[in-house]
Scaffold this motif. Structure first.
Motif, PDB file in Angstrom:
ATOM      1  N   CYS A 182      39.287  85.689  44.314  1.00 39.06           N
ATOM      2  CA  CYS A 182      37.898  85.343  44.622  1.00 39.06           C
ATOM      3  C   CYS A 182      37.550  85.843  46.020  1.00 39.06           C
ATOM      4  O   CYS A 182      38.245  85.547  46.979  1.00 39.06           O
ATOM      5  N   CYS A 211      35.966  82.977  48.611  1.00 37.11           N
ATOM      6  CA  CYS A 211      36.839  82.031  49.317  1.00 37.11           C
ATOM      7  C   CYS A 211      38.180  82.654  49.650  1.00 37.11           C
ATOM      8  O   CYS A 211      39.076  81.966  50.117  1.00 37.11           O
ATOM      9  N   GLY A 232      39.864  78.827  46.743  1.00 35.48           N
ATOM     10  CA  GLY A 232      39.225  77.904  45.796  1.00 35.48           C
ATOM     11  C   GLY A 232      37.835  77.526  46.260  1.00 35.48           C
ATOM     12  O   GLY A 232      37.662  77.073  47.386  1.00 35.48           O
ATOM     13  N   CYS A 233      36.853  77.730  45.391  1.00 37.23           N
ATOM     14  CA  CYS A 233      35.464  77.382  45.727  1.00 37.23           C
ATOM     15  C   CYS A 233      34.718  77.197  44.405  1.00 37.23           C
ATOM     16  O   CYS A 233      35.262  77.487  43.347  1.00 37.23           O
ATOM     17  N   CYS A 235      34.644  80.196  41.856  1.00 37.65           N
ATOM     18  CA  CYS A 235      35.849  80.516  41.070  1.00 37.65           C
ATOM     19  C   CYS A 235      36.377  79.255  40.399  1.00 37.65           C
ATOM     20  O   CYS A 235      37.526  79.212  39.977  1.00 37.65           O
TER      21      CYS A 235
HETATM   22 ZN   LIG Z   1      36.425  81.138  45.180  1.00 40.88          ZN
END
Ligand SMILES: [Zn+2]
Lengths: 819, 342
Positions: free
Chosen positions: B265, B268, B272-273, B276
């Motif tokens: 992604c 981020c 992790g965001c 995604c």
């Molecule tokens: Zn992300």
């Protein structure tokens, strides 16, 4: 598939965190789409397993009670509650107890709202905490009573330790039918993490009378029902399932109903084998027989039955039914019948665990629109070897949880037993498909971790016996996939194709199309892409009378998403006008084009005729508004014609224009675009009523549509160099007066022809009508440029040419020189 | 005579200095150098001088003529320069006003993305081939190893037409069959772009019409490592040179083995965001080794030939690259959207 981790851990040891496990599963082909944590909000020092010590009446309120709860600390606490499932005098229930400071969901709020528990007085009595409902804990929306925990719940334990859980939401592709069960997922976890799977052994209770003689099973259509197994359990007590079972069902996404139905669902989730429970007393014998009978057969056309959901169903002869001596009692593998349903008064259960043809089940469930859990699993394929294990497990549970007495033995009719699939994996197949070398022993180890039985043959091939539940594995490539995913796809090499291949071939069709786009963008147009599906009312707006086109001439979608997009389009004109209208609401200039296919019925052909079209739409100001170009003129016919002329010139296509009477256009302001004698499209100013029909808020709109395939077929982009003359140019003007109906393009062509090779350019620079010319006459003023490639022209030479030109236009058009 | 000449020069000089306009200048020229000018008249009188004075007077008169002419030229130049200078000081523009707006059109963002894809695969030697959008069930499904009523059909929600067996293609994969039948028995690599259709409720994440580009390569020596290499090359060309790429086992009925392809992604950087779904990875395409049955249906003997196929959605790629929040923008044709990608 929702997999509660606590349930999964019963079958395989897991020493990874939920996140790590999710990652291992995802990279192993079981994509974990979501991880849900149950009990995140249950603070371990605030929310406990408690036990009711005493329940007293609230002195001030009839509907409230005072509950003393032991939660493992020295002193029990007293709280006020209105829970209807606690009564004065109760004692010993295990409950969920939250002390002051706990953060829980507000049980009375409609929306999700958290609140921190504060010390409070309720009708004059102090409450030191709260006994909680499922809603307050975030488990469900249940708020009519408090949670009563199982009797063995450990008092004083933080609730999160006892009841917290993690649920993996796994997306299973159709080839992963084997994982539509907890044990199926556990097997994959075991293979991917190098663990062994533990499946509880059945107890094989054999207390009741033998099943033989009490039920007769016949498979009339074994092609659709390879196996039918059944068990009989008598003396069952129908009641709610115990808390732990209800909870597992709930976490896995199913709703608890009663212990018998819950057990069939539980075992389906556990093993992946759908089960069906009939009320044995309602299973009828065939006429003239005394033993209740189950016959699995195709339905008769128009045969009917009511299913469990209360709907009357009509079957056809492709559908498989479970019938008894009196008629249908279930749609095989899809849903049971209403009549033999388990009720409060049921005391004996005939339990079915069968196997059905997956395609047939899928079709039936689709046609009848019954998307049941059973049909979903059968429709994707269930291991036929599963029936007995699932029956035994259910029998154990019915004995344990419903006090049922199982008849000894099971019915097992198995006409479709298959020999195990054997696949020889050639020695070089891994290398051939994956491009990496793996040791045979390593390949064997990987396959054996998935229950494949492997032998390395003399020729190096690996002979592989496929487990019965691997319905997705039938060819060597399937085994290669198993090896690849266990080995890890990240361990493949990154190579670019090194095979010798023929050189890249140009695709002239696409290249020309892209060139058209570039030319039009250069003309200041923006590309649009509209839907291929349209509606006839919109097409009708293309005529001032809004004449509906005949629907029979159009290809129609049988399942459109909306009536707006119901027919495959045959023109781009209406969507171009729609796009112009919607944009004109907020910009004052729209210049757009689209290149797309239209879809015309082609009788006798496999597929419709799908030619490419080009549409162009212009409306609004010619120039972008600025201090330099305030009050710009509005684009008109000639703007659009100029765009098309530019396009054709750039493509080397000699198009011609003929006046056209077309209903969509302003009379006298439209032309047919001709190419090689055939019409390939139309161009003009849109009829005012058509503009109105499309809500175009502009003084005028211009529109073009043409057959791009036809245009590009004539494209000539091979350019031959023309020498550039160094000789001086002579330029003179020629004004001719002709009758109004004489076409200026004809005159220009004649001038060109008469002028010969020394006349290098003819530009019409003025068109004039006026009183001095007389009614019905116009003046055409041309600028002529003369140039020779190799000598200086004299005025005598140009005068000769000019005279020739004047003679010819006079002869052809009665043109006179303007004085 | 000489005296007269000297006087004439002095007078001419002062009058010339006084001449400010081109009319005055012309008047001066006519007055002194013109056919009836003072100098000409004087020269005409040379003949009346005594013979011994004539040569000297003639020489001086010529000098005077040249002097006057050069004075005139200089004054003309001086005046022109002056006029220009005056003009230049008056000619300043308001440079703060904006320039004249130019009207350039622009390509649809889907077309732009398609072209980028064509270019990347073009560098790897892939041809481009198109096949029909309205297709039959047989080619869209059955030849791709998806029999009628097969569970895999759940993967594609299909638009059906009132022509028996004719549907809107759900993917560009039927192009694989056209390609194989076109190139057989040569090895080949080709991309198959075009519109596809799915019977799915239109929402911010799902459209009923979209583009797809399939890429396939068939030969006697094509492996999944080639697939991974091509994918990695593609993803890095499209999304950036140091993007991490991940293959994850998946399922398509027409490939075996099959893999889904994720890239790290880039919002981020893999941390992790929401974009995604907190996984750190974005799914960009599906791929795999062409199923033996599909090779066979295309005419190639699967014991001798292998091949890979991969498919992607240009809109999805554009969404990820440009952070577009709603797929419905693509075919709404709002200029305020389309012209952002000019
Ligand atoms: Zn992300």
């Amino acid at each position: 598939m929702l997999v509660p981790l606590s349930w999964l851990k019963g079958y395989v040891d897991i020493d990874l965190s939920p996140k790590e496990l999710a990652n291992v599963l995802t990279l192993g082909g079981l994509e974990v789409e979501n991880i849900r944590t149950i009990g995140q909000d249950w603070a371990p020092d605030k929310v406990f397993v408690g036990q009711v010590v005493q329940v007293r009446q609230h002195p001030q309120a009839d509907r409230l009670v005072l509950v003393t709860v032991d939660y493992g600390q020295a002193e029990p606490l007293e709280v006020v509650t209105g829970a209807p499932n606690l009564h004065v005098g109760d004692c010993g229930q295990k409950v969920v107890f939250a002390i002051i400071g706990a953060r829980l969901i507000d049980g009375h709020a409609e929306e999700l709202r958290y609140q921190v528990l504060k010390k409070s007085k309720i009708r004059g009595v102090e409450s030191a905490g709260m006994v909680c409902s499922e809603k307050e804990l975030g488990i469900s929306d249940e708020h009519s009573g408090i949670v009563i925990l199982p009797e063995d719940a450990p008092v004083g334990s933080p609730l999160v330790d006892y009841w917290g859980d993690t649920i993996l939401d796994i997306k299973l592709e159709p080839n992963m039918a084997r994982c539509l069960s907890i044990i199926g997922v556990a097997r994959e976890v075991a293979a991917l993490t190098g663990k062994r799977i533990k499946v509880p052994a059945a107890r094989n209770i054999t207390v009741g009378e033998p099943i033989g003689g009490q039920i007769r099973v016949e498979i009339a259509d074994p092609d659709l029902c390879p196996r039918y197994s059944a068990a009989l359990i008598k003396g069952v007590k129908i009641k709610p399932s115990p808390q732990w079972l209800q909870r597992r069902l709930t976490l896995a996404g199913m709703r608890p109903i009663n212990n018998i139905v819950d057990i069939t669902n539980y075992v389906m989730l556990e093993f992946g084998q759908p089960l069906h429970a009939f009320d044995y007393k309602l299973v009828r014998a065939l006429p003239g027989e005394s033993t209740p009978a189950i016959i699995v057969r195709r339905a008769h056309d128009q045969e009917t039955m009511s299913t469990l959901d209360g709907n009357q169903r009509v079957f056809n002869s492709e559908m498989l039914l479970i019938t008894d001596g009196g008629g249908p009692v279930g749609v095989a593998g899809v849903m049971g019948g209403l009549e033999s349903e388990i009720t409060e008064s049921t005391s004996a259960i005939l339990l079915e665990a069968a196997n059905f043809n997956y395609i047939n089940i899928r079709r039936t469930s689709t046609v009848l629109k019954i998307p049941s859990e059973a049909a979903y699993r059968f429709g994707r394929g269930v291991d036929p070897e599963l029936t007995l294990a699932a029956l035994r497990r259910s029998v154990d549970l019915m004995n344990e949880l419903a006090e049922g007495i199982p008849a000894s033995g099971c019915i097992d009719v198995y006409p479709g037993k298959q020999v195990p699939t054997i696949i020889d994996l050639p020695a070089h197949e891994i290398k051939r498909l994956l491009g990496i070398d793996l040791e045979p022993a390593y390949i064997v180890r990987l396959l054996e971790s998935l229950d494949f039985k492997c032998t390395i043959m003399a020729n190096g091939a690996i002979r592989t016996v496929v487990p019965s539940y691997r319905l997705d594995v039938s060819i060597p490539a399937d085994l290669v996939e198993e090896v690849a995913r266990l080995h890890g796809l990240d361990k493949l090499r990154d190579t670019l194709i090194d095979e010798e291949m023929p050189g890249q071939q140009p695709n002239r069709d696409i290249e020309l199309e892209e060139r058209v786009r570039d030319i039009l963008v250069g003309c200041g147009l923006s590309e649009i892409i509209t839907y291929s599906m349209t509606n006839l009312a919109s097409v009708a707006c293309l005529t001032p009378e809004r004449t509906m086109p005949s629907a029979e001439q159009y290809i129609k979608l049988t399942n459109p998403l909306s009536s707006e997009h119901e027919y495959l389009r045959q023109t781009l004109m209406n969507t171009t006008l729609e796009t112009m209208a919607s944009n004109l609401r907020f910009v004052d200039r729209v210049a757009v084009f689209e290149i797309a296919n239209v879809y015309l019925p082609a009788i006798g052909q496999r597929l419709p005729y799908q030619p490419r079209r080009l549409s162009i739409g212009l409306a609004g100001a010619r120039d972008i508004r600025s201090w330099l170009t305030n009050d710009s003129p509005i684009m008109d016919f000639y703007d659009l014609k100029g765009v098309l002329e530019t396009l054709c010139r750039r493509l080397g296509v000699p198009t011609q224009f003929e006046p056209e009477a077309h209903p969509s256009f302003y009379p006298g302001r439209a032309v047919r675009i001709n190419l090689g004698g055939a019409s390939i499209g139309v161009l003009g100013e849109v009829h005012p009523q058509v503009c109105q029909a499309f809500n175009i808020e502009a003084p005028r709109a211009c529109l073009l549509e043409l057959d791009l395939d036809a245009l590009l077929a004539q494209a000539n982009t091979d350019v031959l160099f023309t020498g550039i003359s160094r000789m001086p140019k002579l330029s003179e003007d020629l004004a001719l007066v002709v009758a109004d109906e004489v076409r200026s393009d004809d005159v220009a062509r004649t001038i060109h022809e008469a002028g010969g090779s020394l006349l290098v350019d003819v530009v019409l620079f003025d068109v004039y009508r006026g009183k001095q010319l007389g009614e019905g006459r116009k003046s055409l003023a041309f600028n002529l440029t003369f140039q020779s490639p190799d000598r200086t022209l004299t005025t005598e030479q140009t005068a000769q040419i000019r005279a020739r030109i004047i003679r010819q236009v006079a002869q052809k058009y009665q043109a006179e020189l303007r004085s | 005579m000489l005296e007269k000449l000297t006087q004439l020069v002095n007078q001419a000089r002062s009058e010339l200095t006084a001449a400010q306009t081109s009319e005055q200048l012309e008047g001066w020229r006519l007055a002194y150098l013109g056919k009836k000018g003072a100098l000409t008249l004087l020269l005409r009188n040379l003949g009346s001088l005594p013979a011994d004075q004539r040569p000297e007077a003639g020489r001086v008169a010529n000098e005077v003529k040249m002097t006057l002419e050069s004075l005139y030229t200089a004054r003309v130049e001086e005046l022109r320069q002056g006029v220009l200078e005056t003009e230049l000081t008056r000619g300043a523009l308001d440079v703060h006003l904006p320039g004249r707006p130019q009207q350039l059109g622009n390509l649809h963002i889907s077309t732009q993305t398609l072209r980028e894809i064509y270019a990347i695969f073009g560098r790897l030697g892939f041809d481009i081939l198109r096949s029909p959008e309205v297709e039959d069930d047989y080619t869209n499904f059955q030849l791709l190893n998806i029999p009628q009523h097969h569970p895999a059909r759940d993967m594609w929600s299909t638009f059906y037409t009132d022509l028996p067996g004719v549907i809107l293609r759900t993917h560009t994969s039927p192009g694989q069959i056209y390609a194989m039948r076109k190139y057989y028995p040569q090895p080949f690599r080709v991309i198959l772009p075009g519109k596809c259709y799915r019977y799915e409720q239109v929402s911010s994440r799902s459209e009923q019409m979209f583009y797809q580009v399939e890429a396939i390569a068939v030969g006697e020596n094509i492996t999944m490592s080639d697939l991974k290499g091509v994918l990695t090359y593609f993803a890095r060309s499209m999304f950036g040179a140091d993007r991490k790429v991940r293959l994850r086992p998946s399922y398509f009925p027409f490939t075996e083995p099959s893999a889904e392809v994720d890239i790290e992604c880039f919002l981020c950087q893999g941390q992790g965001c929401p974009m995604c779904k907190h996984s750190g990875w974005l799914e960009i395409l599906g791929s795999g080794m062409i199923h033996p049955q599909v090779l066979r249906n295309g005419g190639y003997d699967p014991d001798r030939y292998t091949g890979f196929a991969l498919g992607m959605g240009p809109e999805r790629i554009a969404i990820l690259k440009h952070g577009i929040t709603d797929i419905r923008y693509f075919f709404n044709n709002d200029m305020r959207f389309l012209q952002q990608f000019a």
